[in-house]
Design an enzyme around this catalytic site. Structure first.
Site, mmCIF file in Angstrom:
data_model
loop_
_atom_site.group_PDB
_atom_site.id
_atom_site.type_symbol
_atom_site.label_atom_id
_atom_site.label_comp_id
_atom_site.label_asym_id
_atom_site.label_seq_id
_atom_site.Cartn_x
_atom_site.Cartn_y
_atom_site.Cartn_z
ATOM 1 C CD GLU A 127 0.769 -4.172 -17.372
ATOM 2 O OE1 GLU A 127 -0.177 -4.883 -17.745
ATOM 3 O OE2 GLU A 127 0.930 -3.818 -16.196
ATOM 4 C CG ASN A 169 4.664 2.159 -17.487
ATOM 5 O OD1 ASN A 169 5.661 2.522 -16.865
ATOM 6 N ND2 ASN A 169 3.524 1.802 -16.881
ATOM 7 C CG HIS A 206 3.726 -3.041 -9.472
ATOM 8 N ND1 HIS A 206 3.134 -2.085 -8.654
ATOM 9 C CD2 HIS A 206 3.343 -2.745 -10.724
ATOM 10 C CE1 HIS A 206 2.417 -1.258 -9.416
ATOM 11 N NE2 HIS A 206 2.533 -1.627 -10.667
ATOM 12 C CD GLU A 235 2.073 1.211 -13.056
ATOM 13 O OE1 GLU A 235 1.641 0.174 -12.516
ATOM 14 O OE2 GLU A 235 1.795 1.527 -14.221
ATOM 15 C CG ASP A 237 3.218 -1.528 -5.368
ATOM 16 O OD1 ASP A 237 3.953 -2.308 -6.019
ATOM 17 O OD2 ASP A 237 1.991 -1.445 -5.569
HETATM 18 C C1 XIL Z 1 -4.211 -1.113 -11.277
HETATM 19 C C2 XIL Z 1 -5.005 -0.225 -10.343
HETATM 20 O O1 XIL Z 1 -4.178 0.153 -9.263
HETATM 21 C C3 XIL Z 1 -6.225 -0.974 -9.829
HETATM 22 O O2 XIL Z 1 -7.064 -0.101 -9.087
HETATM 23 C C4 XIL Z 1 -7.003 -1.582 -10.997
HETATM 24 O O3 XIL Z 1 -8.047 -2.385 -10.485
HETATM 25 C C5 XIL Z 1 -6.107 -2.405 -11.881
HETATM 26 O O4 XIL Z 1 -5.017 -1.610 -12.318
HETATM 27 N N1 XIL Z 1 0.045 -1.959 -13.911
HETATM 28 C C6 XIL Z 1 -0.481 -0.764 -14.342
HETATM 29 C C7 XIL Z 1 -1.539 -0.094 -13.542
HETATM 30 O O5 XIL Z 1 0.000 -0.204 -15.332
HETATM 31 O O6 XIL Z 1 -2.451 0.609 -14.358
HETATM 32 C C8 XIL Z 1 -2.266 -1.076 -12.668
HETATM 33 O O7 XIL Z 1 -3.180 -0.346 -11.849
HETATM 34 C C9 XIL Z 1 -1.294 -1.898 -11.855
HETATM 35 C C10 XIL Z 1 -0.389 -2.692 -12.741
#
Ligand code: XIL
Length: 302
Positions: A127, A169, A206, A235, A237
């Site tokens: 990020e 990422n 996401h 990741e 969802d």
């Molecule tokens: C999130 C986790 O799912 C949570 O449990 C935590 O509180 C915050 O981080 N981007 C990422 C992940 O790269 O590491 C994040 O994970 C979600 C967004």
């Protein structure tokens, strides 16, 4: 294949999930995770604050729980994440300049060395680009150590674990027409041109109604792959439910399968109730562990 991992393996890909150490004694959770997934990301346990709570004092216990559980079950591990502006330990949050740069490099070296040989891919930097229309870097304490911090991180990771794939990422980099996507693309192109060691780009994916699965996702993944890197959905969802959610999941799988160098997909949790999202039902299994319509559409598409 009758499971996500078996179906993905038919085309040489993996199917993964994020795992939380705190849930490893929930047998409904571990039964599903064991059966369906063959690539494991620690949801929080391998982040900077978890592994280095005090400067140069490393705590491997939670990370090891995840890595050992995965490897004992014959699964591979995506390391997440070596350098990030978020989830830094308190001591790091207020550091700056050369001291911070050196602390970051030491963290990367120590962590990648400790886990050497056990990690399929590392999210080396997470990020680092800004949202919005600038296409530029996110402001952060790490960025303020100098714009070369990202390549310095990748070089340190390569030196510590030469066999792990090294990934950049990020999120909201799915839509080819977004400035953030272009910014990351230009960085990867520059890294490849200058020989900075980068092997892969992770797309967090996401999605929600304000940030839907883009219709040009294939184009994005293919354009990155054409730079000479693997791409992965890291990741995934998708907020929503029923057939509309199922269709969007299907679109993501279709985009990945249409790109030879899209090597795997990871969803960010097992059941809806395991999701980091405070509300909603963004995953493939409901709170009781039942397969949702989204699960079936993913399995059928793979
Ligand atoms: C999130 C986790 O799912 C949570 O449990 C935590 O509180 C915050 O981080 N981007 C990422 C992940 O790269 O590491 C994040 O994970 C979600 C967004």
């Amino acid at each position: 294949g009758s499971t996500l991992q078996a179906a993905a393996a038919e085309s040489g890909r993996y199917f993964g999930t994020a795992i939380a150490a705190s849930r490893l004694n929930d047998s409904t959770y571990t039964t599903i995770a064991n059966r369906e997934f063959n690539m494991i990301t620690a949801e929080n346990e391998m982040k900077m604050d978890a592994l280095e709570p005090n400067q140069n004092q490393f705590n491997w216990s939670s990370g090891d729980r995840i890595v050992n559980w995965a490897r004992q079950s014959g699964k591979q591990v995506r390391g997440h994440a070596l350098a990030w502006h978020a989830q830094q330990p308190g001591w790091m949050q207020n550091m700056s300049g050369t001291a911070l740069r050196n602390a970051m490099l030491n963290h990367i070296t120590q962590v990648a060395t400790y886990y050497r040989g056990k990690i399929h891919s590392w999210d080396v930097v997470n990020e680092a680009f800004a949202d919005g229309n600038s296409g530029g870097r996110r402001d952060s304490n790490l960025q303020r150590t100098g714009g070369d911090w990202i390549e310095a991180a990748f070089r340190a990771a390569r030196a510590a674990d030469p066999n792990a794939k090294l990934c950049y990422n990020d999120y909201n980099t799915d839509n080819w027409s977004h400035a953030k996507t272009q910014g990351v693309y230009n960085m990867v192109r520059d890294f490849k041109a200058r020989g900075v060691p980068i092997d892969c780009v992770g797309f967090q994916a996401h999605f929600n109604s304000g940030n839907p699965v883009p219709s040009n996702y294939h184009t994005t993944l293919q354009n990155f792959a054409d730079l000479g890197v693997d791409v992965q959905i890291t990741e995934l969802d998708i907020e929503g439910s029923g057939s509309s959610q199922a269709q969007q999941y299907q679109g993501v799988v279709q985009a990945c399968l249409s790109v030879a160098r899209c090597t795997g997909i990871t969803v960010w949790g097992v059941r809806d109730t395991d999701s980091w999202r405070a509300s909603g039902t963004p995953l493939l299994f409901d709170g009781s562990g039942n397969k949702k319509a989204a699960y079936t559409s993913v399995l059928n598409q793979l």
